[in-house]
Motif scaffolding. Structure first.
Motif, mmCIF file in Angstrom:
data_model
loop_
_atom_site.group_PDB
_atom_site.id
_atom_site.type_symbol
_atom_site.label_atom_id
_atom_site.label_comp_id
_atom_site.label_asym_id
_atom_site.label_seq_id
_atom_site.Cartn_x
_atom_site.Cartn_y
_atom_site.Cartn_z
ATOM 1 N N GLN A 195 0.852 -1.189 0.000
ATOM 2 C CA GLN A 195 0.000 0.000 0.000
ATOM 3 C C GLN A 195 0.888 1.239 0.000
ATOM 4 O OE1 GLN A 195 -3.284 -0.322 -0.354
ATOM 5 N NE2 GLN A 195 -3.003 -2.520 -0.353
ATOM 6 N N LEU A 196 0.708 2.068 -0.978
ATOM 7 C CA LEU A 196 1.494 3.288 -1.097
ATOM 8 C C LEU A 196 0.651 4.468 -0.620
ATOM 9 C CD1 LEU A 196 3.134 2.524 -4.545
ATOM 10 C CD2 LEU A 196 4.144 2.266 -2.282
ATOM 11 N N LYS A 216 -1.276 12.238 -1.331
ATOM 12 C CA LYS A 216 -0.931 13.433 -2.110
ATOM 13 C C LYS A 216 -1.836 13.564 -3.327
ATOM 14 C CE LYS A 216 3.244 14.710 -2.637
ATOM 15 N NZ LYS A 216 4.346 15.519 -2.264
ATOM 16 N N THR A 217 -2.120 12.448 -3.988
ATOM 17 C CA THR A 217 -2.986 12.463 -5.165
ATOM 18 C C THR A 217 -4.401 12.890 -4.785
ATOM 19 O OG1 THR A 217 -1.665 10.731 -6.200
ATOM 20 C CG2 THR A 217 -3.897 11.048 -7.060
ATOM 21 N N LYS A 240 -6.425 16.239 -5.954
ATOM 22 C CA LYS A 240 -7.743 16.129 -6.588
ATOM 23 C C LYS A 240 -8.759 17.020 -5.872
ATOM 24 C CE LYS A 240 -11.401 12.917 -7.951
ATOM 25 N NZ LYS A 240 -12.389 13.947 -7.812
ATOM 26 N N ALA A 241 -8.715 17.012 -4.535
ATOM 27 C CA ALA A 241 -9.622 17.858 -3.757
ATOM 28 C C ALA A 241 -9.373 19.337 -4.063
ATOM 29 C CB ALA A 241 -9.459 17.581 -2.265
ATOM 30 N N GLU A 267 -15.057 24.425 -8.432
ATOM 31 C CA GLU A 267 -16.316 24.840 -7.797
ATOM 32 C C GLU A 267 -16.333 26.343 -7.495
ATOM 33 O OE1 GLU A 267 -18.072 24.288 -3.353
ATOM 34 O OE2 GLU A 267 -17.484 22.433 -4.365
ATOM 35 N N LYS A 268 -15.187 26.898 -7.091
ATOM 36 C CA LYS A 268 -15.102 28.306 -6.679
ATOM 37 C C LYS A 268 -14.587 29.233 -7.779
ATOM 38 C CE LYS A 268 -16.341 27.366 -2.454
ATOM 39 N NZ LYS A 268 -17.636 27.723 -1.947
ATOM 40 N N GLY A 269 -14.232 28.658 -8.936
ATOM 41 C CA GLY A 269 -13.720 29.479 -10.028
ATOM 42 C C GLY A 269 -12.316 30.007 -9.791
ATOM 43 N N LEU A 270 -11.507 29.242 -9.113
ATOM 44 C CA LEU A 270 -10.133 29.656 -8.810
ATOM 45 C C LEU A 270 -9.152 29.073 -9.819
ATOM 46 C CD1 LEU A 270 -10.204 28.984 -4.964
ATOM 47 C CD2 LEU A 270 -10.463 31.193 -6.112
ATOM 48 N N ASP A 271 -8.043 29.756 -9.986
ATOM 49 C CA ASP A 271 -6.951 29.281 -10.834
ATOM 50 C C ASP A 271 -5.946 28.575 -9.938
ATOM 51 O OD1 ASP A 271 -5.231 28.890 -12.994
ATOM 52 O OD2 ASP A 271 -4.277 30.846 -12.737
ATOM 53 N N VAL A 272 -5.667 27.321 -10.221
ATOM 54 C CA VAL A 272 -4.722 26.550 -9.416
ATOM 55 C C VAL A 272 -3.525 26.167 -10.273
ATOM 56 C CG1 VAL A 272 -4.369 24.387 -8.150
ATOM 57 C CG2 VAL A 272 -6.517 25.620 -7.917
ATOM 58 N N VAL A 273 -2.350 26.342 -9.708
ATOM 59 C CA VAL A 273 -1.113 25.897 -10.338
ATOM 60 C C VAL A 273 -0.433 24.982 -9.320
ATOM 61 C CG1 VAL A 273 1.088 26.595 -11.342
ATOM 62 C CG2 VAL A 273 -0.920 28.063 -11.615
ATOM 63 N N VAL A 274 -0.010 23.804 -9.763
ATOM 64 C CA VAL A 274 0.525 22.798 -8.856
ATOM 65 C C VAL A 274 1.952 22.435 -9.260
ATOM 66 C CG1 VAL A 274 0.197 20.453 -7.979
ATOM 67 C CG2 VAL A 274 -1.793 21.860 -8.519
#
Length: 167
Positions: free
Chosen positions: A3-4, A10-11, A15-16, A23-30
């Motif tokens: 089990q990892l 982290k995945t 995803k969350a 849902e909130k219209g935000l720009d996300v950079v990961v």
């Protein structure tokens, strides 16, 4: 089956974040770093550095189907700054010096530190998968020049020695 949990957590967290952003219209950079190593800066070792210590101690647990991307912690910090400051940075950014087989990493550690009992690990156990020097092309296009694996390993091992984690 092993089990990892760490990579799974982290995945799921990422995803969350993507779901929340949508849902909130935000720009996300990961920024997704690989196996983070380098000088020890905290009192406790991270999972990547523990893996290196175990390898230097002769742990022969095999990672037959394991490809990895090592990255210096300084490059991870710089990548975060770069995507924050650059308005064209969007989406996911893989942050690794290169993608290689675990056996390649082990062979480099053994070559650089022959005084340790580094086990022999097969280097080609997963035919068809290719090693890549440009897995982090998006960050490279932003101007990030990654510290090479040899220096990542040297900085990590020398720091482990100076802090007394290994002899």
């Amino acid at each position: 089956m092993e089990q990892l949990w760490y990579p799974l957590s982290k995945t799921l967290a990422e995803k969350a974040a993507w779901d929340f952003a949508k849902e909130k219209g935000l720009d996300v950079v990961v920024v997704n770093p690989g196996t983070v190593m380098g000088p020890v800066i905290s009192p406790r070792l991270n999972a990547s550095m523990i893996m290196l210590v175990r390898l230097l101690e002769g742990c022969d647990e095999t990672y037959e189907n394991f490809f990895m991307g090592s990255v210096h912690f300084k490059d991870v910090a710089l990548a975060h700054i770069m995507v924050y400051e650059n308005k064209t940075a969007t989406g996911r950014h893989l942050c690794v010096e290169a993608i290689s087989h675990y056996g390649d990493f082990v062979a480099k550690v053994a070559e650089l530190y022959p005084q340790y009992n580094v086990p022999k690990i097969p280097r080609d156990t997963q035919p068809g998968l290719l090693r890549a020097k440009d897995g982090s092309k998006k960050l490279m296009d932003l101007g990030l020049e990654f510290i090479p694996m040899e220096k990542i390993i040297k900085d990590a091992v020398e720091s482990l020695k100076s802090k007394g984690f290994i002899s």
